[in-house]
Design a protein around this motif. Structure first.
Motif, PDB file in Angstrom:
ATOM      1  N   ARG A 338       0.826  -1.209   0.000  1.00 40.32           N
ATOM      2  CA  ARG A 338       0.000   0.000   0.000  1.00 40.32           C
ATOM      3  C   ARG A 338       0.862   1.261   0.000  1.00 40.32           C
ATOM      4  NH1 ARG A 338      -4.062   0.253   4.673  1.00 40.32           N
ATOM      5  NH2 ARG A 338      -2.108   0.272   5.794  1.00 40.32           N
ATOM      6  N   ASN A 339       1.858   1.291   0.863  1.00 37.07           N
ATOM      7  CA  ASN A 339       2.711   2.484   0.919  1.00 37.07           C
ATOM      8  C   ASN A 339       3.401   2.736  -0.409  1.00 37.07           C
ATOM      9  OD1 ASN A 339       1.940   3.008   3.471  1.00 37.07           O
ATOM     10  ND2 ASN A 339       3.925   2.632   4.425  1.00 37.07           N
ATOM     11  N   MET A 340       3.857   1.654  -1.015  1.00 38.66           N
ATOM     12  CA  MET A 340       4.499   1.818  -2.325  1.00 38.66           C
ATOM     13  C   MET A 340       3.503   2.378  -3.340  1.00 38.66           C
ATOM     14  SD  MET A 340       6.852  -1.623  -2.518  1.00 38.66           S
ATOM     15  CE  MET A 340       8.290  -1.862  -1.444  1.00 38.66           C
ATOM     16  N   ALA A 341       2.266   1.906  -3.291  1.00 39.36           N
ATOM     17  CA  ALA A 341       1.237   2.406  -4.219  1.00 39.36           C
ATOM     18  C   ALA A 341       0.987   3.900  -4.005  1.00 39.36           C
ATOM     19  CB  ALA A 341      -0.061   1.623  -4.037  1.00 39.36           C
ATOM     20  N   LEU A 342       0.930   4.298  -2.730  1.00 39.36           N
ATOM     21  CA  LEU A 342       0.705   5.721  -2.445  1.00 39.36           C
ATOM     22  C   LEU A 342       1.867   6.561  -2.969  1.00 39.36           C
ATOM     23  CD1 LEU A 342      -0.709   5.387   1.196  1.00 39.36           C
ATOM     24  CD2 LEU A 342      -2.005   5.848  -0.905  1.00 39.36           C
ATOM     25  N   ALA A 343       3.075   6.032  -2.838  1.00 43.27           N
ATOM     26  CA  ALA A 343       4.238   6.763  -3.351  1.00 43.27           C
ATOM     27  C   ALA A 343       4.192   6.840  -4.873  1.00 43.27           C
ATOM     28  CB  ALA A 343       5.527   6.085  -2.880  1.00 43.27           C
ATOM     29  N   MET A 344       3.772   5.762  -5.507  1.00 41.19           N
ATOM     30  CA  MET A 344       3.677   5.755  -6.971  1.00 41.19           C
ATOM     31  C   MET A 344       2.658   6.787  -7.450  1.00 41.19           C
ATOM     32  SD  MET A 344       3.758   1.624  -7.518  1.00 41.19           S
ATOM     33  CE  MET A 344       5.134   0.659  -6.852  1.00 41.19           C
ATOM     34  N   ALA A 345       1.527   6.836  -6.773  1.00 41.96           N
ATOM     35  CA  ALA A 345       0.510   7.818  -7.145  1.00 41.96           C
ATOM     36  C   ALA A 345       1.045   9.230  -6.982  1.00 41.96           C
ATOM     37  CB  ALA A 345      -0.753   7.609  -6.306  1.00 41.96           C
ATOM     38  N   ALA A 346       1.797   9.443  -5.920  1.00 41.51           N
ATOM     39  CA  ALA A 346       2.381  10.771  -5.702  1.00 41.51           C
ATOM     40  C   ALA A 346       3.383  11.090  -6.806  1.00 41.51           C
ATOM     41  CB  ALA A 346       3.044  10.837  -4.324  1.00 41.51           C
ATOM     42  N   ALA A 347       4.190  10.113  -7.173  1.00 41.77           N
ATOM     43  CA  ALA A 347       5.158  10.327  -8.254  1.00 41.77           C
ATOM     44  C   ALA A 347       4.441  10.655  -9.555  1.00 41.77           C
ATOM     45  CB  ALA A 347       6.021   9.078  -8.429  1.00 41.77           C
ATOM     46  N   ASP A 348       3.382   9.920  -9.823  1.00 44.72           N
ATOM     47  CA  ASP A 348       2.658  10.110 -11.081  1.00 44.72           C
ATOM     48  C   ASP A 348       2.032  11.494 -11.172  1.00 44.72           C
ATOM     49  OD1 ASP A 348       3.410   7.610 -11.833  1.00 44.72           O
ATOM     50  OD2 ASP A 348       1.499   6.651 -11.368  1.00 44.72           O
ATOM     51  N   SER A 349       1.641  12.035 -10.028  1.00 45.75           N
ATOM     52  CA  SER A 349       1.076  13.389 -10.044  1.00 45.75           C
ATOM     53  C   SER A 349       2.154  14.418  -9.711  1.00 45.75           C
ATOM     54  CB  SER A 349      -0.084  13.478  -9.038  1.00 45.75           C
ATOM     55  OG  SER A 349       0.389  13.173  -7.753  1.00 45.75           O
ATOM     56  N   LYS A 355       5.551  12.102  -2.030  1.00 47.84           N
ATOM     57  CA  LYS A 355       6.346  10.916  -2.365  1.00 47.84           C
ATOM     58  C   LYS A 355       7.479  10.725  -1.354  1.00 47.84           C
ATOM     59  CE  LYS A 355       9.450   9.098  -5.912  1.00 47.84           C
ATOM     60  NZ  LYS A 355      10.404   9.568  -6.924  1.00 47.84           N
ATOM     61  N   ALA A 356       8.128  11.825  -0.995  1.00 55.18           N
ATOM     62  CA  ALA A 356       9.269  11.724  -0.076  1.00 55.18           C
ATOM     63  C   ALA A 356       8.834  11.398   1.352  1.00 55.18           C
ATOM     64  CB  ALA A 356      10.054  13.033  -0.095  1.00 55.18           C
ATOM     65  N   SER A 357       7.572  11.699   1.671  1.00 57.28           N
ATOM     66  CA  SER A 357       7.134  11.514   3.069  1.00 57.28           C
ATOM     67  C   SER A 357       6.671  10.092   3.351  1.00 57.28           C
ATOM     68  CB  SER A 357       5.988  12.490   3.374  1.00 57.28           C
ATOM     69  OG  SER A 357       4.796  12.034   2.728  1.00 57.28           O
ATOM     70  N   ILE A 358       6.523   9.298   2.311  1.00 58.36           N
ATOM     71  CA  ILE A 358       5.998   7.940   2.518  1.00 58.36           C
ATOM     72  C   ILE A 358       7.145   6.972   2.759  1.00 58.36           C
ATOM     73  CG2 ILE A 358       4.701   6.055   1.435  1.00 58.36           C
ATOM     74  CD1 ILE A 358       3.211   8.317  -0.133  1.00 58.36           C
ATOM     75  N   ILE A 359       6.997   6.182   3.805  1.00 55.31           N
ATOM     76  CA  ILE A 359       8.092   5.297   4.230  1.00 55.31           C
ATOM     77  C   ILE A 359       7.852   3.889   3.707  1.00 55.31           C
ATOM     78  CG2 ILE A 359       9.354   4.422   6.236  1.00 55.31           C
ATOM     79  CD1 ILE A 359       9.376   7.480   5.949  1.00 55.31           C
ATOM     80  N   TYR A 360       8.798   3.377   2.967  1.00 56.78           N
ATOM     81  CA  TYR A 360       8.739   1.978   2.519  1.00 56.78           C
ATOM     82  C   TYR A 360      10.174   1.542   2.245  1.00 56.78           C
ATOM     83  CZ  TYR A 360       9.243   4.312  -1.945  1.00 56.78           C
ATOM     84  OH  TYR A 360       9.704   5.123  -2.960  1.00 56.78           O
ATOM     85  N   PRO A 361      10.442   0.243   2.222  1.00 53.57           N
ATOM     86  CA  PRO A 361      11.817  -0.194   1.969  1.00 53.57           C
ATOM     87  C   PRO A 361      12.204   0.101   0.527  1.00 53.57           C
ATOM     88  CG  PRO A 361      10.329  -2.079   2.148  1.00 53.57           C
ATOM     89  CD  PRO A 361       9.536  -0.870   2.538  1.00 53.57           C
ATOM     90  N   ASN A 362      13.286   0.832   0.363  1.00 52.49           N
ATOM     91  CA  ASN A 362      13.561   1.369  -0.967  1.00 52.49           C
ATOM     92  C   ASN A 362      14.944   1.018  -1.481  1.00 52.49           C
ATOM     93  OD1 ASN A 362      15.391   3.110   0.280  1.00 52.49           O
ATOM     94  ND2 ASN A 362      13.785   4.616   0.673  1.00 52.49           N
TER      95      ASN A 362
END
Lengths: 389, 389, 389, 389
Positions: A338-349, A355-362
């Protein structure tokens, strides 16, 4: 007594594909379960198998996909999907480690977000290259260190970042199991290749297990490693790579600590633990009981902080079920996806702040892992000398 | 439900004296309690205080001794008692560390058995010299590492010696507390001298705490250290000596492991732990709950072996009270004093076989402790290089 | 790291005698160890054995007493000692239960303080009579429920009495072991008499084990029982008395709870536990780990309160050794004997306020225990009906 | 290290509908997650809401169903679907408790398998009637006591059924939390109705929490209750129904035990525990750490049996992920839904032997729960007299 809270999901699921994960793959369905849990992803395509026919049948028969979106290989998939209006937006890679680099590279070049199994690559250069490429393309690059997506880990991170335990002094990392204490590989081919250099790279248990708490420490503390000193053994003497390893770690800024990875720790089941000692408090986390985070403020006793309790920080309140009811690794993986999806959506927009505020293993975690393992091997092979990362 | 078992005691108590342990000494009465518990010792003389008058009053008023056996100093006591038919046979030394060597030396030369506080001496040479002297005089030389005299430790030793856990692979030693996480020495002069080199020698917490699990590992496994690598910190910056230290240890014969000593581990109360992993089993011992020894045979889960249960080895059955009822450190000290008395009686009757069969913390343990600390300081002061003991 | 604290002791030890406790008695030496620990008692006389000659030899040979103060029976001892200027002041009774009443009665009539093993008597009337008699003679009457003298129990009592957990709602009491899960009495005569009515009275395990947490709950909370309902079983069918019993308890004032005593709880070692739930907090105590008291304030997690830590109340700070180092049952017994001595000294100087302020297991506890057991038997024998105490 | 095992699933998913579970329902999506996890169910219809329009939009917008299969009420749905060739085969009911009976009755009469939330009905007669009806129609009737579908519970059941712990003697059941220790209902309407008789029936916490371990004990042991004795309190005085209750239980055949349910147990998070003591062994299960089953064979210590380890029985080997990785309640629910699906398939093919061999929480469990609660209320309201079920 149960209050189930779900963080906001995407309005429209991301169009998602898998490379690998077909018949016989066990991790493949784990990815599908996690991705589908919150309806942020919809599996629409795949190159599931090195055997194209078998991959096609798997996609059509088992997963109900359209036959024309079950591809013989990743290249065909990326090229073909790129031409569709409704082409894939994100791909998960669960192929053998040696193929990660080229598949991930191609995916980014096709403008796809990437989720890749660990270890990402065998060399740090390759990982750094992928990171640079992802940055250029404004793509999210997740790496599936799934343990780090428990709410208790988020709580630990918040506590450290807000200064609740003060300046960090000591970090202990551990992942020790006993499943390979004897020579079990004779009946377990999956283990056989892991203990050989050619297939596994420079390490076995330090990479297979040790990088998990390493990544978690990094996510929680943000500290960077300065140098390390490693000793390791193949206690089962027929193994080419180590089945037990100890590392001393010195971080930039003065903190230090240890890491222990073992496959010969008789009696230990999983025993992934991390302890972070600061000048004002201590945190302990144990992956076998991930619904509790142990916390001791200075001059007070340890107490468990239970998932979903009202005394936790808001950032750790993404539980799927009320307190007391345990969550497991599957729930953590769903959080990660889910977190990755939220980051992807942020990147896309192009919302870089979100995008930077969402924490996931990167990918930065993955890069540190690769560099750490390179240093461990260099140290262990040179009389345990100190090696700067 | 309680079955109290006591191992055989001496028919006639040993005539015992103390050097140090007078007014204001807290360890002094701990020694008296332990020595008197089983009537194997009878306190008949003492040089209790550097202030002769105060020592005399303490001996007479507090302990009920004859005035003429309360001596102004150890030399007078050893000389005078040597001339009595009923003179002292054994002396316990609880004076400042820097005085241990000369008092112990004199005691042996006067043909006394010696029980001495740890650390025995500041240099390994001095300890080795005392060992040689004690051997020449057929004297018992005990050093009060009291934790090692719990029945559960005896059980661990038996299990290892009988091969229950197979060849040893990994040893973890730890003694970590959090009492000195902040600068508390401003109000605690007793701590102030411990963190300065002049009074404490080359280490603080590695010596004060770390040598305890080190001694226990040695007693249980009999393994000898080959080389070590140490890093340490004074996290409270005003301290001259380390308040936290990590050591990697390589043993002769292939085993290896780690030792962690800390005074800044917030939330830890005492946390002296030892884990011994063999090819067929694992043992874990924790001094805060010393009535249980954790044991995992290969492919089976951990279970607590409880003191006084019928499934233990006979060698570990010297409990003073039935199972379930907890014993504490005081009971362990009484065991230690009793074992030393039995060894002294064996020495006095020149029964060398019996003397050698009795387990108690001895001068060899002390020598290893001193050499270990010397090596730690050398390593830590030289960029954590490896140092051979 | 160790700070040993000792509460004030008597300037002159009490002249002390034992009835029972001779050769073969195991509890006898436990009493002597505890009494002598702090030099508040000096053993000067005894009627150690029903076999007068054997008692004499035990007193002279084993304990070093004067032959003329080793008496053939308690009557001779009480009469003879009463005529001496330096006669005994206090007696400990460790004879078979059926003889407690007459010996204790005679002791008080000879103006002696009394310390008696539990169960005190078989009927409540007898206990009440002894209480009245002791009051008339201004004598201290202690009963050796030794578990209740751990510092952690004192901390629990203080917390409840100061209102830290608010009004009490629920109390759970438990003492469950598994040593008699099978028919072991065939090889254990000591157990054989305990499970027969004639020797043991109306109960076995409810009395032998259950009265301990009952007494502790009473000491901590001060609550009085209103009525109870009991069911019990002899799971080993050849036993006359129960080897397992459950009791529902209703206290005056609205609190209620349960008590479980068992000798057939396979896997349980001792497992004496007490939990006290108030409107503002909960306390849990477990006798196998008596150096920790678990405490949860409302809306916060449980945490261990460790013996000897600075966050405890002053009333619980009578530790003999610093935090982290465990104390055991022997230390608790020594505390019990010390507190009784302090109460005796206060009684002798007619300082009733001090006498009343000292906490130790006393005859009121014993009376409640007897009445509780009478009620349990009555309930269990009448289809588990409710019985008012 | 991970070996993921999945038991066989259905070839074709069951066509599934929900009554209730629409917008704002939290349990609704929990059912959907669990049902969809293994692709044994496919949601094709629903009457999601008492507000027909809102239910329609939820089904179409949120769940992607066809509009014509989103029904205004359960009657319309059952009638309409019955006429379709591809009509629903199974329905899950998550409506208010008072409506369960009529909906379930109608579902069976339309030849549907039923999965219903607990408590099933307010009276035992109604539940018995549903049971009879389901039998006549050869329908599966599951009730969602989800805790009982952990693999560790299956292991416990196997061990008991195979005689590993011998004849059962004592059963302890507990579900105690502290979330309602104070008057929190003023800000929690969901709690407000639970503590009133009209909405909740004769009990609050005994039913809401207590029936869970009751059901689990029944599933594991198969024992039937003979009679009970109950005492209960509303410690928060403004509540109509109990917030704490204790029950003594006597089983047919000689075993007995206790049940405690509490909403005022300060510090307890969930604390659903069950202990089963047999003549040869003891089992303990705790829902906050459901990946471990504690087991003590006679004369040996307790040890954790970890989910997914090779020493478990085959019947308990339906793990979704390897040992060490924790599973949570969600995984248990998925197991429950899968087992119910397998039973439904067996019923549909009239394979009664297979149907009978599949373990899942069923209508007999629900009936016992209702009868138990009726008896508890009768007992508690009549001075805690004994009541035969």
């Amino acid at each position: 007594m149960t209050t189930m809270i779900r963080k906001e999901n995407l309005k429209t699921p991301l169009r998602w594909a898998q490379v690998g994960g077909g018949k016989g793959s066990q991790v493949g369905c784990f990815h599908r379960d996690a991705a589908h849990r919150d309806d942020n992803y919809k599996l629409v395509a795949g190159a599931f198998d090195i055997d194209a026919e078998r991959g096609l049948r798997f996609g059509v028969d088992e997963l109900g996909l359209d036959a024309d979106r079950c591809y013989p290989d990743y290249k065909t998939m990326f090229d073909t999907e790129a031409k569709r209006e409704d082409g894939i937006q994100v791909v998960s890679i669960t192929t053998p480690n040696s193929t990660h680099y080229e598949i991930a590279r191609s995916a980014i070049e096709h403008n796809l977000h990437v989720i890749c199994e660990k270890p990402l690559t065998f060399t740090a250069e390759e990982s750094l290259e992928l990171k640079e490429l992802a940055k250029q393309h404004n793509r999210v690059f997740g790496v599936t260190y799934g343990y780090s997506s428990y709410p208790t880990v988020a709580q630990a991170r918040e506590m450290v970042q807000r200064g609740d335990i003060g300046k960090i002094r000591v970090i202990h990392m551990q992942f020790s199991h006993g499943f390979h204490a004897a020579r079990v590989e004779d009946n377990d081919p999956g283990l056989q290749w892991r203990v050989t250099k050619k297939a596994s790279g420079p390490t076995y248990v330090l990479g297979d297990c040790g990088t998990h708490p390493l990544q978690m420490a990094r996510m929680i503390t943000g500290l960077e490693i300065d140098k390390i000193c490693c000793m390791r053994r193949s206690f089962v003497g027929t193994r080419e790579l180590e089945d037990d390893g100890h590392v001393m770690v010195q971080y930039k800024g003065g903190a230090y600590g240890t890491l222990w990875a073992s496959a010969v720790a008789v009696g230990h089941v999983h025993n992934q633990r991390i302890e972070i000692i600061g000048e004002k408090g201590t945190l302990q986390w144990w992956d076998e009981h991930p619904n509790q985070l142990m916390y001791a403020p200075i001059n007070e006793p340890f107490r468990p902080l239970d998932r979903a309790m009202s005394y936790l920080y808001e950032e750790a309140r993404f539980e799927r079920i009320g307190a007391g009811h345990p969550e497991g690794l599957y729930d953590a993986w769903a959080n990660m996806y889910r977190n990755m999806a939220l980051a992807m959506a942020a990147a896309d927009s192009d919302d870089q702040a979100t995008k930077a505020s969402i924490i996931y293993p990167n990918i930065d975690d993955a890069i540190e892992g690769v560099r750490f393992l390179e240093a461990c091997a260099e140290s262990a092979d040179n009389e345990s000398k100190w090696v700067t990362l």
